[in-house]
Design a protein around this motif. Structure first.
Motif, PDB file in Angstrom:
ATOM      1  N   LEU A  41       0.822  -1.215   0.000  1.00 54.24           N
ATOM      2  CA  LEU A  41       0.000   0.000   0.000  1.00 54.24           C
ATOM      3  C   LEU A  41       0.855   1.264   0.000  1.00 54.24           C
ATOM      4  N   ALA A  42       1.963   1.223   0.720  1.00 56.25           N
ATOM      5  CA  ALA A  42       2.877   2.381   0.733  1.00 56.25           C
ATOM      6  C   ALA A  42       3.360   2.659  -0.686  1.00 56.25           C
ATOM      7  N   TRP A  43       3.731   1.589  -1.366  1.00 49.84           N
ATOM      8  CA  TRP A  43       4.253   1.706  -2.729  1.00 49.84           C
ATOM      9  C   TRP A  43       3.181   2.189  -3.703  1.00 49.84           C
ATOM     10  N   LEU A  44       1.971   1.592  -3.599  1.00 51.75           N
ATOM     11  CA  LEU A  44       0.883   1.985  -4.503  1.00 51.75           C
ATOM     12  C   LEU A  44       0.520   3.453  -4.327  1.00 51.75           C
ATOM     13  N   SER A  45       0.478   3.891  -3.086  1.00 52.39           N
ATOM     14  CA  SER A  45       0.115   5.282  -2.807  1.00 52.39           C
ATOM     15  C   SER A  45       1.100   6.240  -3.475  1.00 52.39           C
ATOM     16  N   VAL A  46       2.381   5.900  -3.390  1.00 50.43           N
ATOM     17  CA  VAL A  46       3.424   6.766  -3.947  1.00 50.43           C
ATOM     18  C   VAL A  46       3.481   6.663  -5.470  1.00 50.43           C
ATOM     19  N   PRO A  86      -4.465 -13.040  -9.980  1.00 47.19           N
ATOM     20  CA  PRO A  86      -3.083 -12.555  -9.917  1.00 47.19           C
ATOM     21  C   PRO A  86      -2.947 -11.212 -10.630  1.00 47.19           C
ATOM     22  N   VAL A  87      -2.187 -10.339 -10.040  1.00 51.65           N
ATOM     23  CA  VAL A  87      -1.972  -9.019 -10.644  1.00 51.65           C
ATOM     24  C   VAL A  87      -0.634  -8.477 -10.142  1.00 51.65           C
ATOM     25  N   LEU A 138      -1.593  -2.567 -10.582  1.00 48.21           N
ATOM     26  CA  LEU A 138      -2.495  -1.989  -9.578  1.00 48.21           C
ATOM     27  C   LEU A 138      -2.307  -0.486  -9.422  1.00 48.21           C
ATOM     28  N   ALA A 139      -1.055  -0.048  -9.578  1.00 53.46           N
ATOM     29  CA  ALA A 139      -0.737   1.365  -9.325  1.00 53.46           C
ATOM     30  C   ALA A 139      -1.503   2.293 -10.264  1.00 53.46           C
ATOM     31  N   THR A 143      -6.517   4.158  -5.525  1.00 55.23           N
ATOM     32  CA  THR A 143      -6.877   5.332  -4.702  1.00 55.23           C
ATOM     33  C   THR A 143      -7.123   4.824  -3.278  1.00 55.23           C
ATOM     34  N   TRP A 144      -6.880   5.689  -2.304  1.00 54.14           N
ATOM     35  CA  TRP A 144      -7.081   5.289  -0.901  1.00 54.14           C
ATOM     36  C   TRP A 144      -8.556   5.031  -0.595  1.00 54.14           C
TER      37      TRP A 144
END
Ligand SMILES: [Zn+2]
Length: 304
Positions: A25-30, A276-277, A282-283, A287-288
């Motif tokens: 989640l940290a990575w996706l957010s950034v 699987p993804v 996903l990025a 969105t949060w």
């Protein structure tokens, strides 16, 4: 403003499923906002941590598809910066030596919170110089906290408040053995790296107001916070480090990174079908708002 997030693992073992979830989640957010990702090894506890584990962590992150742009020096090499922060607090007259023993701190008379932690009652705050010199042991050092309720809005948990004086108390910033504590080190390191957002597990939610208070004292900006839910087994038990079969050392033998990422993303509500993804895929649409705030139930047998 450029988004800067961070991974801040402790190199004392393999990443556990819960760590992987927070890191994802940290990575996706950034990455969903073209931000920069920083890696920092939190190895204040040099007895439990090692360079070998740090190397395995780097490889595990890359295996997961969670890239980072730079690595900042590990906490074990940052003592000078922590000394500097300590000096700033000292000059502002905000820290004092605490000579309390462990047993005094944990005595039945000390005020305790529901989670079992104690609130320091300020015993040593007003000792005179003469009283201080009477002790023949090295003190820990505490920063005074004001009578203030600290509130902030977490991206996942919403509004959160902590009463600094009754739910926290004057905080240790340097232990009697000279080692700086987590709260100070994290605050200084995030500030130095220009971190604009912190994503981590729910178990650290009450650390956020403590760190925000230290940021204020040290003249550092407040990052945004996102405290992600803990992962629970179907019986309601929290999946933890004790579930050894759920650390990456074991999981990597049984699943692909895409299977693992897909399972976590589905449990979190980020995708609607269990499939699987890759993290990169996903990025694109992260969105949060999609992330559930409650504890997430995950059946570990899915990985068998
Ligand atoms: Zn004390």
């Amino acid at each position: 403003m450029k988004v800067v997030g961070r991974f801040a693992p402790t190199p004392s073992g393999r990443m556990h499923l819960g760590n992987v979830f927070a890191a994802l989640l940290a990575w996706l957010s950034v990455r969903s906002r073209d931000g920069e990702m920083v890696l920092r090894m939190e190895d204040l506890d040099t007895q439990r941590t090692s360079a070998d584990f740090a190397q395995v962590l780097r490889e595990d992150l890359l295996w997961l598809g969670l890239s980072y742009d730079r690595e900042t020096p590990p906490q074990s090499q940052r003592t000078e910066s922590y000394d500097e922060a300590f000096r700033i607090l000292e000059e502002r007259g905000l820290i004092y030596p605490c000579y309390c023993t462990r047993s005094q701190l944990h005595s039945v008379n000390a005020p305790h919170l529901s989670d079992g932690t104690y609130v320091y009652p300020g015993t040593c705050r007003h000792l005179t110089a003469q009283q201080r010199s009477a002790f023949d042991r090295k003190p820990a050092w505490r920063v005074t906290v004001p009578e203030k309720v600290w509130s902030f809005k977490d991206r996942v948990q919403g509004d959160y408040s902590l009463d600094l004086s009754t739910e926290c108390g004057d905080m240790v910033v340097r232990r009697a053995d000279g080692v700086y504590v987590y709260q100070l080190a994290v605050t200084v390191d995030d500030g130095a790296a220009g971190v604009t957002e912190v994503t981590r597990g729910m178990d650290l939610l009450s650390s956020a107001p403590r760190q925000m208070y230290l940021q204020e004292l040290l003249g550092l900006p407040h990052p945004e916070y996102a405290h992600v839910p803990m992962l629970l087994a179907p019986d309601g038990r929290r999946l933890s480090k004790r579930d050894r079969d759920l650390d990456l050392g074991e999981l990597r033998k049984r699943v692909t990174p895409e299977q693992l990422v897909g399972t976590l993303a589905y449990a979190a509500g980020i995708i609607e079908r269990l499939e699987p993804v890759s993290a990169a895929e996903l990025a694109k649409e992260f969105t949060w708002e999609k992330v559930k705030g409650d504890s997430l139930c995950l059946d570990p047998s899915i990985f068998e």
